[in-house]
Design an enzyme around this catalytic site. Structure first.
Site, short mmCIF file in Angstrom:
data_model
loop_
_atom_site.label_atom_id
_atom_site.label_comp_id
_atom_site.label_asym_id
_atom_site.label_seq_id
_atom_site.Cartn_x
_atom_site.Cartn_y
_atom_site.Cartn_z
N GLU A 221 60.31 -25.78 -18.76
CA GLU A 221 60.27 -27.15 -19.30
C GLU A 221 61.32 -27.98 -18.57
O GLU A 221 62.52 -27.91 -18.87
CB GLU A 221 60.56 -27.16 -20.80
N ASP B 87 56.66 -33.45 -28.12
CA ASP B 87 57.87 -34.25 -27.91
C ASP B 87 57.56 -35.71 -27.60
O ASP B 87 58.49 -36.49 -27.39
CB ASP B 87 58.67 -33.70 -26.71
N ASP C 119 62.07 -23.16 -22.72
CA ASP C 119 62.61 -24.38 -23.31
C ASP C 119 63.91 -24.80 -22.61
O ASP C 119 64.75 -23.96 -22.29
CB ASP C 119 62.88 -24.12 -24.81
C1 ARE Z 1 65.46 -33.79 -33.29
C2 ARE Z 1 64.90 -35.11 -33.79
C3 ARE Z 1 64.70 -36.09 -32.63
C4 ARE Z 1 66.01 -36.30 -31.88
C5 ARE Z 1 66.55 -34.93 -31.43
C6 ARE Z 1 67.89 -34.99 -30.69
O1 ARE Z 1 63.65 -34.85 -34.41
O2 ARE Z 1 64.23 -37.32 -33.11
O3 ARE Z 1 65.79 -37.09 -30.71
O4 ARE Z 1 66.67 -34.07 -32.59
O5 ARE Z 1 68.94 -35.22 -31.56
C7 ARE Z 1 63.53 -29.43 -31.06
C8 ARE Z 1 62.59 -30.09 -32.02
C9 ARE Z 1 62.91 -31.58 -32.14
C10 ARE Z 1 64.36 -31.79 -32.51
C11 ARE Z 1 65.25 -31.05 -31.51
C12 ARE Z 1 66.72 -31.08 -31.90
O6 ARE Z 1 61.27 -29.93 -31.55
O7 ARE Z 1 62.10 -32.14 -33.15
O8 ARE Z 1 64.59 -33.19 -32.39
O9 ARE Z 1 64.86 -29.66 -31.45
O10 ARE Z 1 66.88 -30.54 -33.16
C13 ARE Z 1 65.16 -33.48 -23.32
C14 ARE Z 1 65.31 -32.04 -22.86
C15 ARE Z 1 64.08 -31.23 -23.23
C16 ARE Z 1 63.79 -31.33 -24.74
C17 ARE Z 1 63.61 -32.80 -25.07
C18 ARE Z 1 63.38 -33.00 -26.55
O11 ARE Z 1 65.55 -32.02 -21.45
O12 ARE Z 1 64.34 -29.88 -22.90
O13 ARE Z 1 64.81 -33.53 -24.69
N1 ARE Z 1 62.60 -30.57 -25.15
C19 ARE Z 1 62.66 -29.23 -25.77
C20 ARE Z 1 61.48 -28.99 -26.73
C21 ARE Z 1 61.74 -29.75 -28.00
C22 ARE Z 1 62.92 -29.10 -28.71
C23 ARE Z 1 64.04 -28.82 -27.81
C24 ARE Z 1 63.93 -28.95 -26.45
C25 ARE Z 1 65.25 -28.22 -28.37
O14 ARE Z 1 60.28 -29.28 -26.13
O15 ARE Z 1 60.66 -29.79 -28.87
O16 ARE Z 1 63.36 -29.99 -29.77
O17 ARE Z 1 64.93 -26.84 -28.55
C26 ARE Z 1 63.92 -37.87 -20.75
C27 ARE Z 1 65.03 -36.91 -20.34
C28 ARE Z 1 64.64 -35.48 -20.68
C29 ARE Z 1 64.39 -35.42 -22.18
C30 ARE Z 1 63.21 -36.34 -22.48
C31 ARE Z 1 62.83 -36.33 -23.95
O18 ARE Z 1 62.86 -37.83 -19.89
O19 ARE Z 1 65.32 -37.03 -18.99
O20 ARE Z 1 65.68 -34.57 -20.31
O21 ARE Z 1 64.12 -34.09 -22.56
O22 ARE Z 1 63.52 -37.66 -22.09
O23 ARE Z 1 63.85 -36.83 -24.74
#
Ligand code: ARE
Length: 585
Positions: free
Chosen positions: A357, A424, A328
């Site tokens: 990721e 996501d 992650d």
């Molecule tokens: C919660 C809310 C969302 C809100 C978020 C941020 O539900 O609506 O946007 O908070 O405030 C996990 C949960 C989510 C939760 C989050 C925070 O599954 O439901 O969201 O925790 O509590 C970037 C990162 C990438 C990340 C995505 C989400 O680079 O690593 O954002 N993905 C991982 C997992 C998620 C997980 C987390 C990280 C945290 O897969 O499920 O979220 O552990 C562009 C950018 C990317 C960005 C992407 C998506 O392309 O360049 O960098 O990814 O958009 O936003």
């Protein structure tokens, strides 16, 4: 020729070892500028009469994106080392390009003018586990896949599927539920499952870990998880878990200790605290994932923490025989940690798969010393913009896809984790404005492309849903509510991919220019699959890209055969129609 556009740099996607004896070399030129490119290459120490001895290898134009052409050659240097440059020609001129610039003729008094691939060391070759190339992944969000043991339901769990998912509600999905549906997954044909986090955590998504060594009680216990892995392995299904090492959860005891004891806490250096006491408003005064206070960023430079996380990585492989780790927020953690992580987990099981990721260009992590693959979101964006949203033209789509391919070595592309959606992102069918026709084209492209496809649970039966949390609805198990036609179609594509190496991950892909529609082939020495897809509502006709006179064509979807009676064959496609044809050479 536009010299400013000409680019090469060794030891990345432009020059790398494909295997222990083969080098791949790429060169970038301005689009439609050079008409031929030749690789000038030789052993750095091979001189005769003080003249460097080299040979010439023709390069082929392998990819073209919006601005550039990418030329490609494969060479097996006898002594595993090489100096090389390029001879570029068009109607106007012929120029030589090397590390020290441009020349009229190839200099031979010294190899210092040339690019250097010093030595093809076996230890440096990028190698993903062999099994990955033939894997078709299925992503499960455990809270929402199936509830098999209601006695584990978290307090306040709602009736399965009774209402829309919110950031905080629970429905009680668990391991027993997954076990009970493994036959469904086998029947679908997938052979790898990626589980989003399963460790003890606070939220429904479990990305806010409390204990990395414990299973979240709402999913089951370690015995049940062991049984789940065994049952998967019995069906030749690999198991990949999600490692959330960028941050812990708020209720991680070590973070709680810092909250309580501040600077006196023995764990204060496990995190990145900017000042004491800790506060969350207006933004946290400690580093977090995004600005989320309940996800304090872990300090992977702290030795104690690093060792703890490496133990976690090893423990689940050693004790539970898992086959892969999805990492992650992988790009926000230091490279040194990931190098240690790779060594640690591969020391337990050498064919464990490591998937980062990363949503962006990821070459620095894919050099063989860190990850085996990354989640290929650039692929996702291109595919959705073309098939689902109709936002880009066929030409733009091909350019984007080829740009993605040109960004990485071939052996990296072969194991790229190609997803159309995830927990996501909005569900693909929703992005398609609920057009199953468009969804089918997306699946067809994904499942016939280079890399390893991943299906997000429920997409195969036509589930819908907007962005997080809308995309995390409970899996629909009532067959009457499932889109059976789409399910059948997905199964058929998976089975074609598994049955024909060329359809799957072992064929060379070529795109062709067309007036309408998308046309590409996958081929090897024995056979070619021709794919013609129409992403528009009007019917079109596409002329197939090869001389098919006297060839027998097989419709891959129906098995029907017909003989081509002229060298030029046109296929008629209805709106959103497609044809997949197989030709033996
Ligand atoms: C919660 C809310 C969302 C809100 C978020 C941020 O539900 O609506 O946007 O908070 O405030 C996990 C949960 C989510 C939760 C989050 C925070 O599954 O439901 O969201 O925790 O509590 C970037 C990162 C990438 C990340 C995505 C989400 O680079 O690593 O954002 N993905 C991982 C997992 C998620 C997980 C987390 C990280 C945290 O897969 O499920 O979220 O552990 C562009 C950018 C990317 C960005 C992407 C998506 O392309 O360049 O960098 O990814 O958009 O936003």
């Amino acid at each position: 020729m536009l010299k400013e556009a000409i680019y090469h740099r060794p030891k990345n996607n432009y020059a790398y070892a494909y295997d222990e004896k083969t080098l791949h070399i790429r060169l970038r030129t301005k689009k439609n500028d050079a008409t031929s490119v030749t690789l000038i290459c030789g052993d750095p120490y091979h001189f005769e009469n003080q003249s460097w001895q080299y040979s010439e290898v023709t390069m082929s134009k392998k990819e073209t994106d919006q601005l550039f052409d990418y030329w490609f050659a494969e060479v097996p240097p006898t002594f595993r080392r090489m100096r090389y440059g390029f001879k570029l020609a068009n109607e106007e001129e012929t120029i030589i390009y090397g590390e020290k610039g441009f020349f009229d003729t190839p200099p031979t008094d010294d190899t210092a003018y040339y690019f250097c691939f010093p030595f093809l060391n076996n230890a440096d070759v990028f190698r993903a586990p062999a099994w990955v190339k033939d894997t078709i992944w299925y992503q499960i969000f455990p809270e929402r896949f199936a509830n098999g043991d209601s006695s584990l339901n978290p307090e306040g769990a709602l009736e399965w599927g009774s209402t829309a998912p919110t950031p905080t509600n629970f429905f009680g999905g668990d391991f027993q539920g997954v076990i009970e549906h493994l036959d469904y997954l086998s029947d679908l044909g997938i052979n790898g499952i990626y589980f989003t986090p399963i460790f003890k955590a606070y939220s429904n998504h479990k990305y806010d870990t409390i204990d990395y060594m414990e299973i979240d009680p709402q999913f089951g216990d370690k015995e049940t998880f062991k049984r789940l892995v065994k049952e998967c392995h019995k069906r030749d299904i690999k198991v990949m878990l999600d490692a959330v090492f960028n941050h812990s959860g708020y209720y991680f005891p070590e973070f709680q200790d810092v909250l309580k004891n501040g600077e006196q806490s023995p764990y204060k250096d496990w995190f990145h605290i900017r000042e004491f006491p800790l506060k969350e408003e207006p933004i946290p005064n400690y580093d977090t994932f995004a600005f989320v206070p309940s996800m304090p960023k872990l300090n992977t430079e702290n030795e104690e923490l690093r060792n703890y996380l490496l133990e976690v990585g090893k423990y689940w492989v050693e004790e539970f025989d898992i086959d892969g780790w999805r990492l992650d927020v992988a790009n926000e953690i230091d490279h040194a940690f990931w190098r240690d992580f790779r060594k640690a987990v591969k020391s337990i099981k050498d064919d464990v798969y490591i998937l980062g990721e990363i949503w962006h260009d990821s070459m620095p992590w894919l050099q063989g010393d860190q990850f085996d693959a990354v989640m290929n979101y650039p692929f996702t964006t291109a595919a959705l913009n073309y098939f689902a949203k109709d936002k880009i033209s066929t030409k733009e789509f091909i350019e984007e896809i080829q740009h993605v391919l040109s960004s990485y070595p071939v052996n990296v592309n072969e194991v790229a984790f190609n997803l159309l959606g995830s927990h996501d992102t909005p569900r693909t069918l929703t992005v398609c404005n609920e057009s199953t026709d468009r969804e089918k084209l997306l699946f067809l492209f994904q499942l016939s492309f280079i890399g390893t496809p991943c299906i997000y649970y429920g997409d195969e039966i036509g589930m819908t849903g907007g962005p997080d949390p809308g995309c995390r609805k409970c899996m629909i198990w009532d067959e009457d509510q499932q889109n059976q036609e789409l399910l059948h179609f997905t199964k058929q594509l998976i089975s074609l991919r598994k049955k024909h190496q060329t359809f799957g991950n072992h064929g060379n892909i070529t795109f062709f220019e067309t007036e309408h529609g998308l046309l590409y082939t996958k081929s090897n020495e024995n056979e070619t699959f021709i794919f013609a897809l129409n992403n528009q509502s009007e019917a079109i006709s596409i002329c197939l890209p090869m001389d098919l006179q006297n060839k027998v064509l097989t419709n891959a979807m129906t098995g029907e055969q017909f003989a081509a009676n002229s060298s030029e064959v046109n296929v008629q496609l209805d709106g959103f129609g497609f044809e997949v044809l197989k030709v033996e050479h």
